[in-house]
Design an enzyme around this catalytic site. Structure first.
Site, mmCIF file in Angstrom:
data_model
loop_
_atom_site.group_PDB
_atom_site.id
_atom_site.type_symbol
_atom_site.label_atom_id
_atom_site.label_comp_id
_atom_site.label_asym_id
_atom_site.label_seq_id
_atom_site.Cartn_x
_atom_site.Cartn_y
_atom_site.Cartn_z
ATOM 1 N N CYS A 1 6.756 -7.823 6.606
ATOM 2 C CA CYS A 1 7.954 -7.403 7.354
ATOM 3 C C CYS A 1 8.351 -8.542 8.276
ATOM 4 C CB CYS A 1 7.674 -6.146 8.177
ATOM 5 S SG CYS A 1 9.131 -5.549 9.079
ATOM 6 N N GLU B 1 10.400 -2.809 6.588
ATOM 7 C CA GLU B 1 11.516 -2.122 7.249
ATOM 8 C C GLU B 1 12.483 -1.680 6.146
ATOM 9 O OE1 GLU B 1 12.733 -0.867 10.164
ATOM 10 O OE2 GLU B 1 14.469 -0.467 8.905
ATOM 11 N N CYS C 1 2.073 -4.121 15.323
ATOM 12 C CA CYS C 1 2.047 -3.713 13.911
ATOM 13 C C CYS C 1 1.380 -4.764 13.037
ATOM 14 C CB CYS C 1 3.473 -3.450 13.430
ATOM 15 S SG CYS C 1 3.560 -3.095 11.672
ATOM 16 N N GLU D 1 0.809 -1.197 0.000
ATOM 17 C CA GLU D 1 0.000 0.000 0.000
ATOM 18 C C GLU D 1 0.853 1.262 0.000
ATOM 19 O OE1 GLU D 1 -4.079 -1.601 2.011
ATOM 20 O OE2 GLU D 1 -2.415 -1.270 3.360
ATOM 21 N N CYS E 1 7.075 -6.497 15.116
ATOM 22 C CA CYS E 1 6.784 -5.641 16.273
ATOM 23 C C CYS E 1 5.379 -5.984 16.765
ATOM 24 C CB CYS E 1 6.890 -4.170 15.890
ATOM 25 S SG CYS E 1 8.559 -3.738 15.356
ATOM 26 N N SER F 1 11.840 4.299 15.327
ATOM 27 C CA SER F 1 10.692 3.775 16.067
ATOM 28 C C SER F 1 11.160 3.341 17.449
ATOM 29 C CB SER F 1 10.104 2.575 15.326
ATOM 30 O OG SER F 1 9.474 3.025 14.159
ATOM 31 N N LEU F 2 11.028 4.231 18.405
ATOM 32 C CA LEU F 2 11.548 3.944 19.747
ATOM 33 C C LEU F 2 10.542 3.096 20.539
ATOM 34 C CD1 LEU F 2 14.109 4.671 21.365
ATOM 35 C CD2 LEU F 2 12.842 6.587 22.332
ATOM 36 N N HIS F 3 9.387 3.651 20.787
ATOM 37 C CA HIS F 3 8.233 2.947 21.358
ATOM 38 C C HIS F 3 8.375 2.447 22.800
ATOM 39 C CE1 HIS F 3 6.661 3.362 17.422
ATOM 40 N NE2 HIS F 3 7.279 2.344 16.872
ATOM 41 N N CYS G 1 -1.097 4.688 10.263
ATOM 42 C CA CYS G 1 0.143 3.978 10.590
ATOM 43 C C CYS G 1 -0.144 2.603 11.159
ATOM 44 C CB CYS G 1 0.923 4.724 11.658
ATOM 45 S SG CYS G 1 1.289 6.382 11.230
ATOM 46 N N CYS H 1 3.453 8.291 1.616
ATOM 47 C CA CYS H 1 3.991 7.265 2.507
ATOM 48 C C CYS H 1 4.193 5.997 1.680
ATOM 49 C CB CYS H 1 3.000 7.050 3.651
ATOM 50 S SG CYS H 1 3.520 5.764 4.789
HETATM 51 N N1 SAH Z 1 9.433 -0.415 9.601
HETATM 52 C C1 SAH Z 1 9.628 0.950 9.834
HETATM 53 C C2 SAH Z 1 8.710 1.854 9.042
HETATM 54 C C3 SAH Z 1 7.257 1.459 8.887
HETATM 55 S S1 SAH Z 1 6.137 1.637 10.188
HETATM 56 C C4 SAH Z 1 9.537 1.264 11.315
HETATM 57 O O1 SAH Z 1 9.138 0.407 12.060
HETATM 58 O O2 SAH Z 1 9.927 2.362 11.687
HETATM 59 C C5 SAH Z 1 5.888 3.400 10.436
HETATM 60 C C6 SAH Z 1 5.575 3.750 11.902
HETATM 61 O O3 SAH Z 1 4.279 3.261 12.296
HETATM 62 C C7 SAH Z 1 6.561 3.103 12.855
HETATM 63 O O4 SAH Z 1 6.946 3.986 13.875
HETATM 64 C C8 SAH Z 1 5.741 1.971 13.427
HETATM 65 O O5 SAH Z 1 6.262 1.509 14.627
HETATM 66 C C9 SAH Z 1 4.391 2.621 13.548
HETATM 67 N N2 SAH Z 1 3.294 1.663 13.750
HETATM 68 C C10 SAH Z 1 3.265 0.350 13.449
HETATM 69 N N3 SAH Z 1 2.077 -0.186 13.799
HETATM 70 C C11 SAH Z 1 1.341 0.812 14.320
HETATM 71 C C12 SAH Z 1 0.008 0.879 14.833
HETATM 72 N N4 SAH Z 1 -0.799 -0.169 14.840
HETATM 73 N N5 SAH Z 1 -0.433 2.075 15.279
HETATM 74 C C13 SAH Z 1 0.354 3.172 15.221
HETATM 75 N N6 SAH Z 1 1.614 3.159 14.732
HETATM 76 C C14 SAH Z 1 2.106 1.996 14.292
HETATM 77 FE FE1 SF4 Z 2 8.184 -4.025 10.530
HETATM 78 FE FE2 SF4 Z 2 8.088 -1.412 11.174
HETATM 79 FE FE3 SF4 Z 2 5.934 -3.008 11.507
HETATM 80 FE FE4 SF4 Z 2 8.071 -3.304 13.085
HETATM 81 S S1 SF4 Z 2 6.716 -1.492 12.947
HETATM 82 S S2 SF4 Z 2 6.906 -4.975 12.098
HETATM 83 S S3 SF4 Z 2 9.737 -2.880 11.661
HETATM 84 S S4 SF4 Z 2 6.881 -2.457 9.560
#
Ligand code: SAH
Ligand code: SF4
Length: 367
Positions: free
Chosen positions: A116, A170, A123, A96, A120, A223-225, A343, A109
């Site tokens: 991936c 990623e 995600c 997408e 995570c 992506s710290l989280h 996201c 985007c």
């Molecule tokens: N793989 C990369 C880029 C894609 S994700 C990464 O992880 O940084 C883009 C952003 O969306 C990242 O910060 C990811 O952690 C965040 N993200 C993933 N799932 C999400 C969700 N369900 N709600 C909000 N943000 C999310």
């Molecule tokens: Fe992959 Fe980014 Fe999703 Fe983590 S947040 S699973 S690195 S796409």
């Protein structure tokens, strides 16, 4: 008889690779530049329309090359103007691309992988597992296609002013193809975007962050989280391989040649998981180590995720704690939620979508 040459998709080449491919065929670098401009600046796929290119060269190109972007199979518009394309990348894989219009900019985007591998916890792309890396042509093809579908005028105002590699996948796990695409985004003969307006988002693959700094420094989001290793190990499993200390070291090194003097830390707000006051206070310690801004992302739910979004009062308080420590903190506006374009909601599956989105499906504009 010699075997016929396989058609080369010219979208797979950045300027250097295209020049080399031309040189192997006895063609001069300026010819490669001309064709690059036609393809990317003017969005042209038909070699016959490249009128200032010598006829003999056009003939050679028609016999041995093509300009092919992924095929859009669905085009959905959110009530807030966010537009999402589902792109077929073959073998039942789809990715997408999302366009987010705002008053002062238009952001695209882009996805870098089908699925991936990093898994995570929160995600939806991660839950799908990993299918494959996108080719350079499939990555830059998303920008190429979006410009065409949005009716961009090469001599008019830009519709897409910013690109974020925050779609599916990623980016730093598909390094070479992503770097080729980034170079085209920056190239004046292609899209001519400013380095500051092209952002790679990574979950923190430390060696690849160092390589990106050398190969093609653009704005970086991490992506710290989570503010500590114990929690980050759970939420972002790549942390077990590259823990916070190593990640922050890579951020500092990146800043030496980055086009911006800060790293953007993305932080998804998960109710009761990483949103306590104490977590915010731990983040202040991290912010003292690296020049950074925080972008809080309200969690976007998807079926079976097992997480919930922090209430907005909690997000506000969390943000305030950071701001009181003089850390620039923004909260991401959730866009395109009604069409699952927010996201982490990108799943790229054709079958899996609800009727909710299908009602708003627009006919694909002829490209
Ligand atoms: N793989 C990369 C880029 C894609 S994700 C990464 O992880 O940084 C883009 C952003 O969306 C990242 O910060 C990811 O952690 C965040 N993200 C993933 N799932 C999400 C969700 N369900 N709600 C909000 N943000 C999310
Ligand atoms: Fe992959 Fe980014 Fe999703 Fe983590 S947040 S699973 S690195 S796409």
């Amino acid at each position: 008889m010699a075997a016929p040459e396989i058609m080369q998709n010219l979208l797979d080449f950045d300027a250097a690779a295209l020049t080399e491919w031309f040189a192997e065929r006895g063609e001069k670098p300026f010819r490669a530049r001309q064709v690059l401009r036609w393809m990317h600046r003017f969005g042209e796929a038909d070699f016959d329309a490249m009128t200032d290119v010598a006829k003999s060269l056009r003939l050679m190109l028609k016999e041995s090359a093509c300009v092919v972007a992924p095929t859009p199979v669905r085009d959905t518009v959110s009530t807030d103007g966010t537009r999402k394309w589902l792109l077929d990348v073959g073998n039942a894989n789809a990715v997408e691309t999302v366009f987010i219009p705002e008053t002062t900019r238009g952001t695209l985007c882009i996805s870098s992988q089908a699925g991936c591998a990093l898994d995570c916890a929160f995600c939806s792309t991660g839950k799908q597992g990993f299918n494959r890396n996108l080719s350079a042509g499939e990555i830059i093809g998303q920008l190429w296609l979006a410009n065409r579908l949005l009716g961009a005028d090469p001599d008019g105002e830009r519709i897409i002013s910013n690109v974020v590699m925050m779609g599916m996948g990623e980016p730093l796990a598909n390094f070479d193809n992503v770097v080729s695409a980034l170079r085209l985004m920056l190239d004046d003969n292609a899209y001519g975007l400013s380095r500051r307006r092209v952002t790679v988002s990574t979950s923190g693959i430390v060696p690849a962050m160092d390589r990106l700094r050398e190969a093609c420094p653009v704005a970086l989001a991490v992506s710290l989280h989570a503010p500590n290793d114990a929690l980050r190990d759970e939420l972002v499993p790549i942390n077990k391989k590259y823990p916070l200390k190593a990640l922050l070291g890579a951020c500092e090194r990146y800043l030496v040649s980055a086009p911006r003097d800060f790293i953007t830390f993305e932080y998804v707000m998960l109710d009761g998981i990483n949103d306590h006051d104490e977590h915010a206070r731990q983040l202040i310690d991290i912010a003292r180590q690296v020049s950074c801004k925080f972008n809080l992302i309200p969690f976007n739910p998807f079926p079976g995720s097992g997480f919930e979004r922090s209430p907005s009062s909690r997000i506000k308080r969390f943000s305030q704690i950071l701001q009181d420590a003089d850390i620039v903190t923004t909260t991401r506006k959730t866009r395109g939620e009604d069409v699952d374009a927010a996201c982490g909601q990108l799943a790229g599956q054709v079958k899996d979508k609800t009727r909710r989105t299908q009602r708003r499906v627009m006919p694909i504009t002829q490209v």
